[in-house]
Design a protein around this motif. Structure first.
Motif, PDB file in Angstrom:
ATOM      1  N   VAL A 247      45.704  39.639  42.835  1.00  0.00           N
ATOM      2  CA  VAL A 247      44.552  40.484  42.404  1.00  0.00           C
ATOM      3  C   VAL A 247      43.865  39.965  40.858  1.00  0.00           C
ATOM      4  CG1 VAL A 247      45.509  42.550  41.865  1.00  0.00           C
ATOM      5  CG2 VAL A 247      43.150  42.553  42.324  1.00  0.00           C
ATOM      6  N   SER A 248      45.224  40.019  40.028  1.00  0.00           N
ATOM      7  CA  SER A 248      44.839  39.699  38.608  1.00  0.00           C
ATOM      8  C   SER A 248      44.368  38.123  38.529  1.00  0.00           C
ATOM      9  CB  SER A 248      46.023  39.644  37.821  1.00  0.00           C
ATOM     10  OG  SER A 248      46.876  41.047  37.948  1.00  0.00           O
ATOM     11  N   ALA A 249      45.009  37.320  39.374  1.00  0.00           N
ATOM     12  CA  ALA A 249      44.523  35.846  39.157  1.00  0.00           C
ATOM     13  C   ALA A 249      43.066  35.579  39.487  1.00  0.00           C
ATOM     14  CB  ALA A 249      45.317  35.080  39.947  1.00  0.00           C
ATOM     15  N   THR A 250      42.618  36.229  40.947  1.00  0.00           N
ATOM     16  CA  THR A 250      41.340  36.248  41.425  1.00  0.00           C
ATOM     17  C   THR A 250      40.525  36.996  40.234  1.00  0.00           C
ATOM     18  OG1 THR A 250      42.378  36.503  43.539  1.00  0.00           O
ATOM     19  CG2 THR A 250      39.941  36.986  43.013  1.00  0.00           C
ATOM     20  N   ALA A 251      40.676  38.086  39.924  1.00  0.00           N
ATOM     21  CA  ALA A 251      39.756  38.550  38.932  1.00  0.00           C
ATOM     22  C   ALA A 251      39.585  37.794  37.456  1.00  0.00           C
ATOM     23  CB  ALA A 251      40.480  39.951  38.249  1.00  0.00           C
ATOM     24  N   GLY A 252      40.852  37.000  37.106  1.00  0.00           N
ATOM     25  CA  GLY A 252      40.595  36.225  35.958  1.00  0.00           C
ATOM     26  C   GLY A 252      39.990  34.978  36.317  1.00  0.00           C
ATOM     27  N   LEU A 253      40.047  34.396  37.547  1.00  0.00           N
ATOM     28  CA  LEU A 253      39.257  33.179  37.966  1.00  0.00           C
ATOM     29  C   LEU A 253      37.764  33.611  38.142  1.00  0.00           C
ATOM     30  CD1 LEU A 253      41.768  31.598  40.288  1.00  0.00           C
ATOM     31  CD2 LEU A 253      41.025  30.622  38.340  1.00  0.00           C
ATOM     32  N   THR A 254      37.293  34.655  38.472  1.00  0.00           N
ATOM     33  CA  THR A 254      35.991  35.292  38.713  1.00  0.00           C
ATOM     34  C   THR A 254      35.593  35.279  37.239  1.00  0.00           C
ATOM     35  OG1 THR A 254      36.724  36.294  40.836  1.00  0.00           O
ATOM     36  CG2 THR A 254      34.515  36.899  39.709  1.00  0.00           C
ATOM     37  N   LEU A 255      36.260  35.891  36.447  1.00  0.00           N
ATOM     38  CA  LEU A 255      35.598  36.059  34.993  1.00  0.00           C
ATOM     39  C   LEU A 255      35.221  34.749  34.410  1.00  0.00           C
ATOM     40  CD1 LEU A 255      34.858  38.179  33.102  1.00  0.00           C
ATOM     41  CD2 LEU A 255      37.313  38.061  32.076  1.00  0.00           C
ATOM     42  N   VAL A 256      36.078  33.823  34.492  1.00  0.00           N
ATOM     43  CA  VAL A 256      36.025  32.396  33.957  1.00  0.00           C
ATOM     44  C   VAL A 256      34.520  31.940  34.582  1.00  0.00           C
ATOM     45  CG1 VAL A 256      36.950  30.208  33.555  1.00  0.00           C
ATOM     46  CG2 VAL A 256      38.477  32.185  33.238  1.00  0.00           C
ATOM     47  N   TYR A 257      34.647  31.841  35.868  1.00  0.00           N
ATOM     48  CA  TYR A 257      33.590  31.332  36.700  1.00  0.00           C
ATOM     49  C   TYR A 257      32.118  32.040  36.146  1.00  0.00           C
ATOM     50  CZ  TYR A 257      30.494  30.477  40.584  1.00  0.00           C
ATOM     51  OH  TYR A 257      29.007  30.270  41.631  1.00  0.00           O
ATOM     52  N   LEU A 258      32.050  33.225  36.122  1.00  0.00           N
ATOM     53  CA  LEU A 258      30.958  33.734  35.310  1.00  0.00           C
ATOM     54  C   LEU A 258      30.685  33.531  33.915  1.00  0.00           C
ATOM     55  CD1 LEU A 258      31.261  37.482  37.143  1.00  0.00           C
ATOM     56  CD2 LEU A 258      29.750  35.603  37.798  1.00  0.00           C
ATOM     57  N   GLY A 259      31.642  33.350  33.164  1.00  0.00           N
ATOM     58  CA  GLY A 259      31.557  33.101  31.924  1.00  0.00           C
ATOM     59  C   GLY A 259      30.957  31.752  31.449  1.00  0.00           C
ATOM     60  N   ALA A 260      31.305  30.843  32.376  1.00  0.00           N
ATOM     61  CA  ALA A 260      30.846  29.517  32.342  1.00  0.00           C
ATOM     62  C   ALA A 260      29.303  29.460  32.758  1.00  0.00           C
ATOM     63  CB  ALA A 260      31.497  28.617  33.289  1.00  0.00           C
ATOM     64  N   GLY A 261      28.844  30.510  33.294  1.00  0.00           N
ATOM     65  CA  GLY A 261      27.470  30.467  33.533  1.00  0.00           C
ATOM     66  C   GLY A 261      26.983  30.143  35.013  1.00  0.00           C
ATOM     67  N   PHE A 262      28.035  30.239  35.721  1.00  0.00           N
ATOM     68  CA  PHE A 262      27.563  29.801  37.009  1.00  0.00           C
ATOM     69  C   PHE A 262      27.106  31.036  37.971  1.00  0.00           C
ATOM     70  CE2 PHE A 262      31.100  26.839  36.217  1.00  0.00           C
ATOM     71  CZ  PHE A 262      30.321  25.714  36.161  1.00  0.00           C
ATOM     72  N   LEU A 263      26.465  30.842  38.759  1.00  0.00           N
ATOM     73  CA  LEU A 263      25.797  31.924  39.522  1.00  0.00           C
ATOM     74  C   LEU A 263      26.518  32.987  40.233  1.00  0.00           C
ATOM     75  CD1 LEU A 263      25.875  31.351  43.047  1.00  0.00           C
ATOM     76  CD2 LEU A 263      24.612  29.236  41.949  1.00  0.00           C
TER      77      LEU A 263
END
Length: 262
Positions: A94-110
């Motif tokens: 759950v920590s890894a998934t939340a972190g990857l999701t945050l990186v994904y959104l921070g990169a400007g992806f949809l």
């Protein structure tokens, strides 16, 4: 005695409605149930395909976000691939998934199906009893999203987007609370099912003990050892077998033979 033959010696009667009505569905089982100890390949692959395909469709609804590049696809793949270990290492997943999701959104992806991966990871962690890890991960995801949407948006892609409305953050907060609440309810229901299974097992053991005691009284035996002697003398048990099996097992087999004879 017909009832005893149907249920077996000392065993519980079969449940009405078939074996499928006993216990929770398989998808609710966690690693503590002894079910699904293998990796959940099927659900993980299905979720990965859904996230990848769904994100492709979501591009058309969010033209102001960054397009789905190879980096975006890789982040989506990692966010769903780690879910393969959600039953064995729920807190880390759950920590890894939340972190990857945050990186994904921070990169400007949809925005889109990527949030489903975080929801599944949170659900698995809460059901496994890692509520603090789940709350911490989704809380960090929400706090990071606030930071990205209201303070760092000018420094991060896409460069032409503005500050997101605060009303959207309320929707995210409700989404997070709903996921954790549903996960908690599923966990409570799973624990209740486990208690019911344990109670049925204890009741079956009590019935088996009462049946053995009743049979011993009927035959005039004071304990299980005398039941084994009676079985040997009556020819129900061979002498060679007496040397190979344990005393409790011999008494149980004698009990089975005696009920079958009646």
């Amino acid at each position: 005695m017909d009832e005893q033959r149907e249920r077996g010696p000392g065993g519980p009667l079969p449940a009405r409605g078939g074996p499928g009505r006993q216990g929770p569905p398989r998808w609710i089982h966690g690693p503590r149930d002894g079910v699904g100890r293998g990796l959940p390949w099927l659900t993980t692959l299905a979720l990965t395909a859904f996230v990848q395909i769904g994100s492709g469709f979501a591009v058309h609804a969010q033209p102001d976000r960054e397009p789905l590049t190879a980096l975006a696809r890789a982040l989506l793949l990692l966010a769903t691939a780690v879910l393969l270990f959600r039953h064995r290492h729920p807190a880390a997943v759950v920590s890894a998934t939340a972190g990857l999701t945050l990186v994904y959104l921070g990169a400007g992806f949809l925005y889109g199906p990527v949030l489903l991966a975080a929801a599944v990871a949170c659900f698995a962690a809460v059901v496994a009893g890692r509520r603090r890890a789940a709350w911490g991960a989704v809380g960090a995801l929400w706090a990071g999203h606030l930071l990205l949407s209201h303070w760092l948006y000018e420094r991060l892609p896409p460069g032409d987007d503005g500050e997101r409305p605060w009303g959207g953050e309320l929707v995210v907060a409700v989404w997070v609370v709903a996921i954790v609440a549903v996960s908690g309810l599923v966990r409570v229901r799973r624990e209740r099912w486990a208690e019911e299974r344990a109670e049925r097992a204890r009741a079956a053991e009590r019935r088996a003990d009462e049946e053995r005691l009743r049979m011993a009284v009927k035959l005039g035996a004071r304990d299980r050892a005398q039941l084994v002697v009676l079985a040997y003398e009556s020819g129900l048990v061979r002498s060679g077998w007496l040397g190979r099996a344990g005393l409790s097992m011999r008494a149980h087999v004698l009990h089975v033979h005696l009920i079958t004879m009646q």
